[in-house]
Motif scaffolding. Structure first.
Motif, PDB file in Angstrom:
ATOM      1  N   ARG A   4     -25.998 -36.487  15.236  1.00 60.68           N
ATOM      2  CA  ARG A   4     -25.243 -36.818  16.446  1.00 60.68           C
ATOM      3  C   ARG A   4     -23.777 -36.391  16.326  1.00 60.68           C
ATOM      4  N   ARG A  36     -22.106 -33.377  18.388  1.00 66.31           N
ATOM      5  CA  ARG A  36     -21.049 -33.759  19.339  1.00 66.31           C
ATOM      6  C   ARG A  36     -19.779 -32.953  19.086  1.00 66.31           C
ATOM      7  N   HIS A  84     -20.854 -29.127  20.102  1.00 65.17           N
ATOM      8  CA  HIS A  84     -21.382 -28.821  21.438  1.00 65.17           C
ATOM      9  C   HIS A  84     -21.081 -29.869  22.506  1.00 65.17           C
ATOM     10  N   GLY A  85     -20.611 -31.057  22.122  1.00 62.27           N
ATOM     11  CA  GLY A  85     -20.290 -32.077  23.109  1.00 62.27           C
ATOM     12  C   GLY A  85     -21.364 -33.140  23.267  1.00 62.27           C
ATOM     13  N   GLN A  86     -20.997 -34.237  23.954  1.00 65.86           N
ATOM     14  CA  GLN A  86     -21.887 -35.383  24.090  1.00 65.86           C
ATOM     15  C   GLN A  86     -23.145 -35.052  24.888  1.00 65.86           C
ATOM     16  N   GLU A  87     -23.025 -34.245  25.943  1.00 66.09           N
ATOM     17  CA  GLU A  87     -24.211 -33.902  26.744  1.00 66.09           C
ATOM     18  C   GLU A  87     -25.244 -33.181  25.891  1.00 66.09           C
ATOM     19  N   ALA A  88     -24.779 -32.365  24.969  1.00 68.54           N
ATOM     20  CA  ALA A  88     -25.698 -31.644  24.082  1.00 68.54           C
ATOM     21  C   ALA A  88     -26.443 -32.615  23.174  1.00 68.54           C
ATOM     22  N   GLU A 106     -27.215 -35.732  23.880  1.00 73.00           N
ATOM     23  CA  GLU A 106     -28.211 -36.419  24.707  1.00 73.00           C
ATOM     24  C   GLU A 106     -29.402 -35.517  24.996  1.00 73.00           C
ATOM     25  N   SER A 107     -29.143 -34.238  25.253  1.00 71.61           N
ATOM     26  CA  SER A 107     -30.227 -33.291  25.519  1.00 71.61           C
ATOM     27  C   SER A 107     -31.093 -33.095  24.278  1.00 71.61           C
ATOM     28  N   LYS A 161     -33.203 -36.084  23.713  1.00 74.54           N
ATOM     29  CA  LYS A 161     -34.262 -36.140  24.725  1.00 74.54           C
ATOM     30  C   LYS A 161     -35.412 -35.203  24.348  1.00 74.54           C
ATOM     31  N   GLU A 174     -34.444 -27.380  29.102  1.00 71.86           N
ATOM     32  CA  GLU A 174     -34.777 -28.156  27.901  1.00 71.86           C
ATOM     33  C   GLU A 174     -36.144 -27.784  27.363  1.00 71.86           C
TER      34      GLU A 174
END
Length: 428
Positions: free
Chosen positions: A309, A313, A316-320, A322-323, A326, A343
């Motif tokens: 994580r 993060r 690539h950032g927080q959205e990455a 989460e993706s 997922k 995805e």
């Protein structure tokens, strides 16, 4: 990123880097420690453009520059637009292939763009700078280079450096032999033009760094320091930064976010605490808690998940994050229907992919076409035993036909044989 306006004398940066295992060698440790506690220090690390992206082997020096910036100092990220045309012999047994000037210029631009993700170039107090040594190396004429710079290096001195000595058996060209002089000149120029008094690099750069310090002394540049960090190793002896599909890049187009996340989550128990110290900004208490969890419940892999994580993060950032999580959950559960098209493609990009035509295709035929089964007999046996899944749902009918309505996002069918063998079928 929140920066200190000035260095905090109560925070011992070198001691913190030592705790993280990030110091291999320093010149005059006590003097450097005192300097870092009293004043804002300008430091640099070089990154030669040997490809169109940084990879995770570059991540450690970038994050160390960020540690310095967070402590109130001014990092310079030097992209070797000039030295990248020459080739660094350090850590190599053979000569590098020379790239064209246009290629190196293009790669230099891409590396500059990636470095801006990690360092704050807008802070008034502890702002970072981005430079290319092409700007001062390219204008050098050969006579100036030999008379004003080269005269300060004896051949005996250069032969004694590990980066050169290790290459003598296989041979080293004058081009790569001169690399040490150019890197030393970089340090001198950054000191003269930007007040840079500290160079950091991997342990294989120690010879080049100390050569730069010697040149600074001989050219009257003043006091400066050098520091190296250890080269990253894995406990199993395998090379760090390599996955089954090759190098792990920071460019998501070369290594997908999911593959990047998976690289970290697959870290061995013997390496994960070391990597948490190396590659994250978690504090000692957080790392200690994860180490205790690892010792008590290693099967939970909490340390690996936190490592994956944090590094994902950062890059690539927080959205990455989460993706990637997922996708991980979807593949673990087998329910790929929850993934959007991007995805889904990312999740299965390293899986066998087959392109087919047709409105309806018998499942038996599709298993063979996708090479999920070697024969109709095996396909039938797999279906009847419940080992075949279509888009996450078990299919036990040997007469099943895959229809247009079953395609995900209008064009994909995901076949799974057993627990982990995925096959992507794309309909045209």
């Amino acid at each position: 990123m929140t920066e200190q306006a000035t260095p905090n004398p109560s925070f011992d940066l070198l001691e913190d880097l030592e705790y993280r295992g990030l110091i291999h060698q320093t010149t005059n440790r006590e003097a450097l420690q005192e300097k870092l506690g009293k004043e804002r220090v300008v430091l640099y690390c070089g990154f030669d453009p040997t490809a169109d992206s940084l990879h995770i082997g570059h991540l450690l020096p970038v994050l160390i520059l960020r540690h310095f910036q967070k402590a109130g100092h001014n990092p310079i990220a030097l992209v070797g637009g000039g030295t990248g045309l020459i080739g660094d012999p350090s850590g190599r047994s053979t000569e590098r292939s020379l790239n064209t000037a246009d290629t190196v210029a293009e790669w230099t631009g891409r590396l500059k763009g990636q470095l801006t993700r990690f360092l704050d170039f807008n802070s008034e107090a502890a702002g970072a700078k981005l430079v290319s040594n092409y700007d001062w190396i390219a204008p050098l004429d050969i006579i100036t280079f030999l008379r004003d710079i080269g005269k300060h290096f004896t051949v005996n001195y250069m032969l004694a450096k590990d980066s050169v000595d290790s290459r003598l058996a296989n041979g080293i060209s004058f081009t790569e032999f001169s690399y040490m002089i150019l890197q030393s000149y970089d340090f001198y120029k950054l000191l003269a033009d930007h007040g840079c008094t500290l160079q950091i690099g991997g342990s294989d750069q120690w010879g080049n760094i100390t050569a730069g310090l010697d040149l600074i002394g001989k050219m009257g540049g003043g006091n400066a320091h050098g520091m190296t960090f250890p080269l990253v190793t894995k406990s199993d002896g395998k090379k760090f930064g390599k996955s089954e599909s090759g190098a792990v890049w920071l460019d998501r187009n070369k290594t997908s976010v999911y593959a990047f996340y998976q690289f970290w989550i697959n870290t061995d128990d013997n390496d994960v605490i070391k990597f948490l110290k190396y590659f994250t900004f978690l504090d000692r208490e957080q790392i200690a808690e994860l180490e205790a969890e690892l010792n008590e419940r290693p099967e939970k892999r909490a340390a690996q998940r936190e490592l994956a994580r944090e590094v994902t993060r950062l890059v690539h950032g927080q959205e990455a994050v989460e993706s990637a999580e997922k996708i991980t959950q979807a593949l673990f559960s087998g329910d790929v229907t929850q993934l959007n098209e991007a995805e889904l493609v990312e999740a299965l990009q390293d899986m066998p992919t087959t392109v087919v035509n047709g409105e309806e295709v018998p499942l038996m035929d599709l298993l063979i076409t996708a090479q999920a089964a070697p024969s109709k007999r095996q396909a039938r046996q797999d279906i009847e035993s419940g080992a075949v899944y279509v888009n996450g749902e078990r299919n036990t009918s040997v007469d099943a036909v895959i229809t247009k309505q079953q395609r995900l996002h209008g064009k994909y069918v995901v076949l799974r044989r057993g627990k982990k063998n995925y096959f992507l079928v794309k309909f045209e």
